[in-house]
Every structure is written in structure tokens, then in C-alpha cells.
Scaffold this active site. Structure first.
Site, PDB file in Angstrom:
ATOM      1  N   HIS A 240      24.050  63.347  61.205  1.00  0.00           N
ATOM      2  CA  HIS A 240      24.375  64.685  60.696  1.00  0.00           C
ATOM      3  C   HIS A 240      25.693  65.238  61.242  1.00  0.00           C
ATOM      4  CE1 HIS A 240      20.381  64.218  59.331  1.00  0.00           C
ATOM      5  NE2 HIS A 240      19.741  64.761  60.347  1.00  0.00           N
ATOM      6  N   LYS A 330      17.298  70.050  71.562  1.00  0.00           N
ATOM      7  CA  LYS A 330      15.980  70.581  71.186  1.00  0.00           C
ATOM      8  C   LYS A 330      15.503  71.529  72.281  1.00  0.00           C
ATOM      9  CE  LYS A 330      14.597  66.781  68.208  1.00  0.00           C
ATOM     10  NZ  LYS A 330      14.666  67.513  66.945  1.00  0.00           N
TER      11      LYS A 330
END
Ligand code: BG6
Length: 489
Positions: A240, A330
């Protein structure tokens, strides 16, 4: 001869899995509701769970009804759904699939979507090939391959080798859902539908570029998969974030046609200077959120990183020596993805000696999610007799109130139907992206020190600042905020 068959079908392998449930079926449902699916399009779910068609329809009904997008077109959508249970290891399954698809003149155009564990990609392709289901005798056959395409450069090569034995490049759709996000596609529009950026879009005016993807969620639900096959560099940067970098840094393509676009992206990826792994600490940082090791499914003592930051240089005429800083993590404080472009300082500090001793550099901030905005931070005079400056923000939301933002998968699934490969990755792009992150991942794998730790809900490890080239460079944590910084020292 009359063929009571459909013009095309979506066959989803792994139909009861998380991706199909959370993304693919809702996206197909939206396409159905918006009238994009021809009346005869069928969707076949394939899975190991021994459902009958009606059980699966019920399951999908519940899932869609619990979503915010449930609507009056549900019934019509269910008429499209069918289910085939079986083992992907079993030749009989592919025979049954062949019967469903039809043969001879009644064969349908088919999209096969690999929403299964990457270890099964080759098995499924071979099963389909052996049953003769990939040959384009009557109608087309397309295969959508989810990321990750391999888990490193060598495995990507191996996978490509296997796929190429049975499919042409035109039949393969390597999906990167990030590229399907409207806000990511907007990068192309911002750059190439406007004139004001292009003259500034180079090493003469840009100091550095930051690309951030921050999540508040951890690895729950897929901990053991993430621990074995993930890591932030592999999971997010290789795919990404490098795609975002390529769209930001590429030269204007000849057209928006697939090969033109992909030619330019691959040129950028190939121009990226190999990371100097002998100086890794000043180029890359990895870290793990505190408590990761305690989660079910995580190997004891795992070194898998849940946060990664990487500094890259694009060695071409436009970008030479402009650092691109990429980071992702995260269990962070805030869910935010954005691009932040810092411009160079004016050649002369004209306001030195006045109350505005420091004039801050300009920033262009492009929100990817959750805010789809474009902002420009510029200096302006604070009203009053003294000469003082502050940063103000020219702030525009991309969408208008009430406008619906399509999910990335909606656009991409439609593109497969239409045979438009522009937003899908060509193999040479994937290969170039692996070549960039592979040496870093290998150096980390060889490092016996555990990754740094950062607290859940934090901004990530402090050491992520160590990759900056200049003392006055630091991570942008937020989008712009009007009047925030006063230029008075
Ligand atoms: C996936 C990664 O490809 O992208 C996930 O495997 C990540 O780990 C996700 O959470 C992020 O994408 P989005 O669209 O949910 O922000």
C-alpha cells in the site's frame, strides 16, 4: 442452441472467510444496488463449509442486514447467489465447478477471486487449469489475486512462475485495495488535473514527503496469520505505502490507460535507491506494541513488527536527495492515513529581525482516511501593528455533504468486470516493491535484538524520529489546524 446461462459470473474462493464477508460481498451488493451488475450476473461462493445454497444466502442476508448498507435491493441480490461446497485440494471440486460454469457455447465469462490463504493460490490455479477452466475458448477468464503476492522477492517470483504457466498477464488482476480508495485515486487528479502543483513538484521546492498509515486496531482476529506472514513492512509498506509513493512521485503518464500508468509507477519503484542496510538504524525502525506477545496465536518471543518506518530516496532527476518517509503501525493513538509534503524554506528570511523571527515552511497535507481533505499550510500576518506571522490553513474537504464515498473494493471489483487493469499491479511493480523491502526485512530477520516496544494508544516508538535527515524534520501527527502556530519566536 439456447444457453440458459449468464454472461458472466463471480466465483469467490474462500466465500465464508473474513475478506469475502466484510468486503467482497458488501461491495458486490452495492454494485448490484447501484445497477452496475447486468441482470444475468451470478455470484458463486466456494468454501469448505458444507452449506446448501439457501444456508449461505441466509448467512449473507444476516451479514448485509446487520450492515448500514442493507436496502430494498436485498432480494434481487440473493437471486444472484449460489454456493458450491468442496475441498480446493480435490479434483472433483473443480469438475463440479466446471459443470456449474457450463461448457461449449454455454460457457460463461468468469472472474475467479482468490480470497483464500496465499498458500492455496497455486493449488487453486492448477485445479482450475487441469479442469480446463482457465482457457478462454468461449468468453474470458480472469483471476483476481489478493495481496500478498508472495512473502518476499523469491516467493513472488515462484508464484509468478506458477501463475504464468496457466494464465496470461492479461488474465491476472493483482489487487491492492489501497489503490482503489477514492482518496488515493485523488492523488492522480490532484497532480494531473491541476497546474499549480506541477511546477513545485520536485527537488527544488520540496524538502521531504511523509506517508503515514496509522491504525488503532491491533492484530485481533488474524494474529497467528499476521505473526507468521505479516509484519508492518511486508503487510503495509511493500504494497500500500509504496503504491502511494509511486503515485506521488511518478512522471505524468502518457494516458490513464493501464500500461501507461503502470509503466510510470514501475519506473519510480525501480529508481528507489537500495536501503543501506549497514546503516539500518538511520533508515528504518521497527517496533512492536506492548502486549503483542501475550495475544493468542503469537509465537513466543516473536520479533514480528507491528510498526515500521522507512526512509527512501527516489534517485531520478525530479527527486534526487528528497527523502520520502513512510510509516505504519497498529494499536496507535489515532486512525489516520495521510500524505504530508513539506516545502523548502524561502531562500531568504526577510522577516528576521521583526517579531516574526521564524517563518514556518509550507505544508501540503492530503488526508486519505478518515478525513478526505486537501490542506495547504501557509504563513500569514497576524492582524495588528506588529509584524508577526502565523500559519493558516487553506482547508478543503474533497466530498460534498451527502455524497457517497464508494468502498475501494466496489470500484476494483467493477474494474475486473470491465477488464480495466489500470488500478491493478503488474508483476514488475510487485517485483520492484519486493526488491525495496526485502533487504530490510532480511536484516531485521538476522538481528537477534527484539524490536523496540511502544505503548498501545501511543504515537509509536520515539526512535521513529531517528530516520530523519535533518534536525528540523519530524513526523506530522495531525492535519492542519488554523492559527495553531504563532510565527513569533
Ligand atoms: C490490509 C492489511 O491489506 O490493509 C491490514 O493486511 C491493514 O493489516 C489494512 O489493516 C488497512 O487497510 P484499510 O483499508 O483497512 O485502512
Amino acid at each position: 442452441m439456447s444457453c440458459a446461462t449468464e454472461s458472466h459470473a463471480y466465483v469467490i474462493f474462500g466465500a465464508t472467510g473474513n475478506l469475502a464477508t466484510v468486503k467482497l460481498l458488501p461491495a458486490l451488493y452495492q454494485l448490484h444496488c447501484l445497477g452496475y451488475l447486468a441482470a444475468d450476473v451470478k455470484i458463486l461462493g466456494c468454501g469448505r463449509t458444507p452449506h446448501q445454497r439457501d444456508d449461505w444466502r441466509d448467512q449473507v442476508r444476516k451479514m448485509l442486514a446487520s450492515g448500514t448498507n442493507a436496502g430494498s435491493c436485498l432480494e434481487g441480490f440473493f437471486q444472484r447467489l449460489d454456493y458450491l461446497a468442496g475441498s480446493l485440494e480435490d479434483a472433483a471440486f473443480y469438475q463440479a465447478l466446471g459443470t456449474w460454469i457450463g461448457t461449449g457455447e454455454c460457457a460463461r465469462n468468469v472472474i475467479f477471486y482468490l480470497s483464500v490463504s496465499p498458500e492455496l493460490y497455486v493449488r487453486v490455479t492448477m485445479g482450475l487449469a487441469q479442469a480446463g477452466l482457465l482457457a478462454e475458448r468461449n468468453g474470458w477468464r480472469r483471476m483476481v489475486v489478493e495481496k500478498p503476492f508472495g512473502h518476499d522477492l523469491q516467493s513472488a517470483r515462484d508464484l509468478q512462475h506458477e501463475l504464468k504457466a496457466h494464465l496470461s498477464e492479461e488474465q491476472i488482476y493483482r489487487i491492492d485495495h489501497y489503490v482503489g480508495k477514492e482518496s488515493v485515486q485523488n492523488l492522480l487528479v490532484l497532480r494531473f488535473a491541476n497546474m499549480i502543483l506541477e511546477p513545485l513538484w520536485n527537488r527544488h521546492y520540496i524538502d521531504h514527503v511523509q506517508i503515514t498509515h496509522a491504525e488503532t486496531v491491533g492484530v485481533d482476529g488474524r494474529a497467528s496469520y499476521y505473526d507468521r506472514h505479516g509484519g508492518a513492512a511486508r503487510d503495509m509498506i511493500q504494497s500500500h505505502l509504496l503504491q502511494v509513493l509511486a503515485l506521488l512521485a511518478m512522471e505524468p503518464p502518457v494516458s490513464l490507460e493501464a500500461e501507461s500508468l503502470r509503466d510510470e509507477k514501475v519506473k519510480v519503484l525501480r529508481s528507489i535507491r537500495p536501503v543501506d542496510v549497514s546503516q539500518l538504524a538511520s533508515h528504518a525502525v521497527r517496533a512492536q506494541y506492548a502486549g503483542y506477545q501475550m495475544e493468542a496465536g503469537i509465537a513466543p518471543g516473536s520479533h514480528t513488527e507491528t510498526y515500521a518506518a522507512l526512509k527512501l530516496y527516489v534517485d531520478n532527476w525530479r527527486w534526487r536527495d528528497v527523502p520520502f518517509y513512510l510509516r505504519t503501525g497498529k494499536s496507535l493513538k489515532e486512525r489516520r492515513s495521510m500524505v504530508a509534503v513539506r516545502f523548502r524554506e524561502p531562500p531568504m528570511q526577510l522577516f528576521q529581525g521583526t517579531g516574526a523571527a521564524i517563518v514556518h515552511p509550507n505544508w501540503l497535507l492530503i488526508g486519505i482516511q478518515p478525513d478526505d481533505v486537501v490542506q495547504m499550510e501557509i504563513s500569514a500576518k497576524v492582524p495588528g501593528a506588529e509584524t508577526r506571522t502565523r500559519q493558516i490553513v487553506m482547508d478543503a474537504s474533497v466530498g460534498n455533504p451527502g455524497e457517497r464515498k464508494a468502498d475501494a473494493y466496489e470500484e476494483l471489483l467493477l474494474d475486473v468486470i470491465e477488464g480495466n487493469r489500470a488500478l491493478f499491479l503488474r508483476y514488475d511493480e510487485v517485483k520492484a516493491a519486493w526488491s525495496i523491502v526485502d533487504p530490510v526485512m532480511r536484516a531485521w530477520a538476522d538481528d537477534e535484538h527484539p524490536p523496540l516496544q511502544y505503548p498501545v494508544g501511543s504515537l509509536g516508538p520515539k526512535a521513529a524520529n531517528q530516520i530523519f535527515d535533518q534536525a528540523d524534520q519530524e513526523w506530522r501527527q495531525t492535519l492542519g489546524c488554523n492559527g495553531k502556530a504563532d510565527g513569533k519566536s
